[in-house]
Design a protein around this motif. Structure first.
Motif, mmCIF file in Angstrom:
data_model
loop_
_atom_site.group_PDB
_atom_site.id
_atom_site.type_symbol
_atom_site.label_atom_id
_atom_site.label_comp_id
_atom_site.label_asym_id
_atom_site.label_seq_id
_atom_site.Cartn_x
_atom_site.Cartn_y
_atom_site.Cartn_z
ATOM 1 N N PHE A 102 28.360 18.773 28.235
ATOM 2 C CA PHE A 102 29.775 19.107 28.068
ATOM 3 C C PHE A 102 30.262 20.230 28.978
ATOM 4 O O PHE A 102 31.160 20.065 29.794
ATOM 5 N N ARG A 103 29.622 21.392 28.892
ATOM 6 C CA ARG A 103 30.233 22.542 29.564
ATOM 7 C C ARG A 103 29.894 22.619 31.041
ATOM 8 O O ARG A 103 30.361 23.490 31.748
ATOM 9 N N TYR A 104 29.087 21.683 31.511
ATOM 10 C CA TYR A 104 28.735 21.712 32.932
ATOM 11 C C TYR A 104 29.601 20.789 33.769
ATOM 12 O O TYR A 104 29.340 20.566 34.933
ATOM 13 N N ARG A 105 30.621 20.204 33.161
ATOM 14 C CA ARG A 105 31.418 19.261 33.954
ATOM 15 C C ARG A 105 32.891 19.620 33.945
ATOM 16 O O ARG A 105 33.733 18.767 34.197
ATOM 17 N N ASP A 106 33.204 20.863 33.599
ATOM 18 C CA ASP A 106 34.580 21.329 33.664
ATOM 19 C C ASP A 106 35.502 20.456 32.800
ATOM 20 O O ASP A 106 36.478 19.892 33.288
ATOM 21 N N PRO A 107 35.200 20.318 31.503
ATOM 22 C CA PRO A 107 36.004 19.438 30.645
ATOM 23 C C PRO A 107 37.429 19.963 30.472
ATOM 24 O O PRO A 107 37.672 21.166 30.579
ATOM 25 N N ILE A 108 38.344 19.048 30.204
ATOM 26 C CA ILE A 108 39.752 19.422 30.039
ATOM 27 C C ILE A 108 39.981 19.818 28.582
ATOM 28 O O ILE A 108 39.916 18.977 27.679
ATOM 29 N N LEU A 109 40.217 21.094 28.356
ATOM 30 C CA LEU A 109 40.415 21.612 26.998
ATOM 31 C C LEU A 109 41.693 22.436 26.969
ATOM 32 O O LEU A 109 41.960 23.204 27.900
#
Ligand code: BG6
Length: 368
Positions: free
Chosen positions: A87-94
Motif C-alpha cells: 500500500f504505502r510504497y505506491r503513492d496511493p490516492i488518499l
C-alpha cells in the motif's frame, strides 16, 4: 486448555459458532437496525466517505476481499483491497474523505501498522477491525470495531477470519443505513440472516467427520487447487493459504473464470480441486461454475464440491460433495470456509505436522 482437542486450531474452529454470534452481539436492535455506538466516527464523517481502502495481510487480506463484494453492493462506495505491505510504497490516492479499513487479528502486524500510520499522515480516516483489545493498530486508528473472537492461539487464523467477515458485514450494513443506500427492511433482512449464522456454522461443523475422511484420503497429494467465483473466490484463496501454512504442500486458489486463461494447464489425473459453488439463482455464476467443474473433471481432476443443500446440478460431476446450508451469496464465505479449515487441519495432522505452530511462521509478525 485445549478442552480435549489435540490442537488449539481445532478447538478454535469449533468455537466459531460462539465467536460469530459474539461478533454480532449488541450491534443491532431487535428490529434489525445496526447500532455501532462504539464507533468513534460520526455519521457526518461516514456520509463524507467517497472511497474505502481495505488493508491487511494474509487471512485478513482475504477477509477484505470478501468485504469488497458486500460493501460495494450495499453502499455503492468504491472499495479497494490492498496488501498492507504494498500500500504505502505506491503513492496511493488518499484524501480526508477516504476511509481506510485496517484488518488485523493481532493488532500488531508491522506491515499493517505502518500502512495505518501512513494513511493517517495523509489525513485519511482509519478504522481498525481487530480482535485484540488495546493493541497498537486500534490505538493508532480513528475508530475500531472489535471482533470478539476471544484469544486465537493457533498460528493459522480461523475464528479470527470468520469474525472479521462479520465485522465487515456490520460495517457495510451500518454505512448503508447511515447513507440510506438500502432500505431499512433490506438491511434488517441481512441482519436476520447473520443472526442465523452461528447455527449454520454449527451444522457445517457437525459434518466434520466426513471432511476429515476426505483429508485422510488425499493425504499423499502434492498439490490442491481451489476454485471460486464472486464472494467464493476469496474463500478459495483462504482455503489454499490454510493448506500451505499447515500441510506445506502446493495449494493455489483461483477465480474459476480465470481457468481457461492459464490454470487449466495444471489439471492432471487425480489432482484434488475444491470448487465453491455459488448459490443457485446467482445470475449466471452458478451455471458457469457448473461448466468449469465439468471442464476440469473431463481433464481428470478429482472434484471436491462445496454446494448448498438442494442444489443437485453438480451431482454428476462431483467426486465428493460437501453440503452447506442455504444462505445469501454474500454471506456464504462464513460457511464455505469452515470445511476448508477442517480439511487443512486434518491433513496436516495426518502428515505429522505441528498444526498450532507451523514451521517458519509466527502468529503476529512485528517486523516489516
Ligand atoms: C501472519 C499469520 O503472519 O499474519 C497469518 O501467520 C495472519 O495467519 C497474518 O493472517 C495477519 O495477521 P493479523 O494479526 O494482522 O491479522
Amino acid at each position: 486448555k485445549k478442552d480435549g482437542f489435540d490442537w488449539f486450531m481445532r478447538k478454535e474452529i469449533f468455537e466459531q459458532p460462539r465467536a460469530v454470534g459474539d461478533a454480532l452481539l449488541g450491534r443491532h436492535s431487535g428490529d434489525g437496525q445496526l447500532q455501532l455506538d462504539e464507533l468513534r466516527l460520526s455519521e457526518h464523517d461516514l456520509r463524507q466517505v467517497d472511497k474505502i481502502v481495505i488493508i491487511g495481510c494474509g487471512t485478513a487480506n482475504y477477509a477484505g476481499l470478501v468485504a469488497k463484494y458486500a460493501i460495494e453492493h450495499w453502499t455503492r462506495i468504491p472499495c479497494e483491497v490492498e496488501l498492507a505491505h504494498e500500500f504505502r510504497y505506491r503513492d496511493p490516492i488518499l484524501t480526508s474523505n477516504t476511509l481506510v479499513v485496517a484488518i488485523s487479528q493481532s493488532g500488531e502486524t508491522a506491515d499493517t501498522l505502518m500502512a495505518v500510520r501512513y494513511a493517517r499522515l495523509q489525513k485519511a480516516k482509519v478504522l481498525a477491525i481487530c480482535n485484540t483489545n488495546g493493541s497498537t493498530i486500534p490505538r493508532e486508528s480513528d475508530a475500531v470495531i472489535y471482533t470478539h473472537a476471544g484469544p486465537e492461539i493457533g498460528v493459522a487464523s480461523t475464528k479470527g477470519f470468520l469474525t472479521q467477515l462479520v465485522a465487515c458485514y456490520v460495517l457495510g450494513l451500518y454505512l448503508a443505513q447511515v447513507r440510506a443506500t438500502k432500505f431499512g427492511d433490506e438491511i434488517a433482512a441481512v441482519v436476520h440472516e447473520l443472526e442465523k449464522m452461528p447455527a449454520h456454522v454449527q451444522q457445517v461443523l457437525d459434518g466434520a467427520e466426513a471432511v476429515y475422511a476426505l483429508a485422510r484420503k488425499h493425504a499423499g497429494t502434492r498439490s490442491v487447487l481451489f476454485l471460486g467465483r464472486h464472494a467464493g473466490f476469496p474463500v478459495a484463496l483462504e482455503g489454499a493459504l490454510k493448506l500451505k501454512e499447515l500441510a506445506y504442500i502446493h495449494a493455489e486458489g483461483f477465480a474459476a473464470g480465470e481457468l481457461k486463461h492459464g490454470p487449466i494447464a495444471l489439471i492432471e489425473e487425480g489432482l484434488p480441486v475444491f470448487c465453491v459453488m455459488p448459490p443457485q439463482g446467482r445470475d449466471q455464476l452458478h451455471d458457469k461454475m457448473v461448466s468449469a467443474i465439468q471442464e476440469i473433471r473431463a481433464r481428470g481432476a478429482h472434484t471436491l464440491v462445496l454446494v448448498e443443500e438442494g442444489d443437485d446440478d453438480v451431482d454428476d460431476y462431483a467426486d465428493e460433495i460437501i453440503r452447506l446450508p442455504v444462505v445469501p451469496t454474500l454471506l456464504q464465505p462464513i460457511l464455505a470456509t469452515v470445511p476448508l479449515q477442517l480439511f487443512a487441519c486434518e491433513l496436516a495432522t495426518v502428515m505429522g505436522h505441528d498444526v498450532d505452530q507451523p514451521r517458519n511462521l509466527a502468529k503476529s509478525v512485528t517486523v516489516e
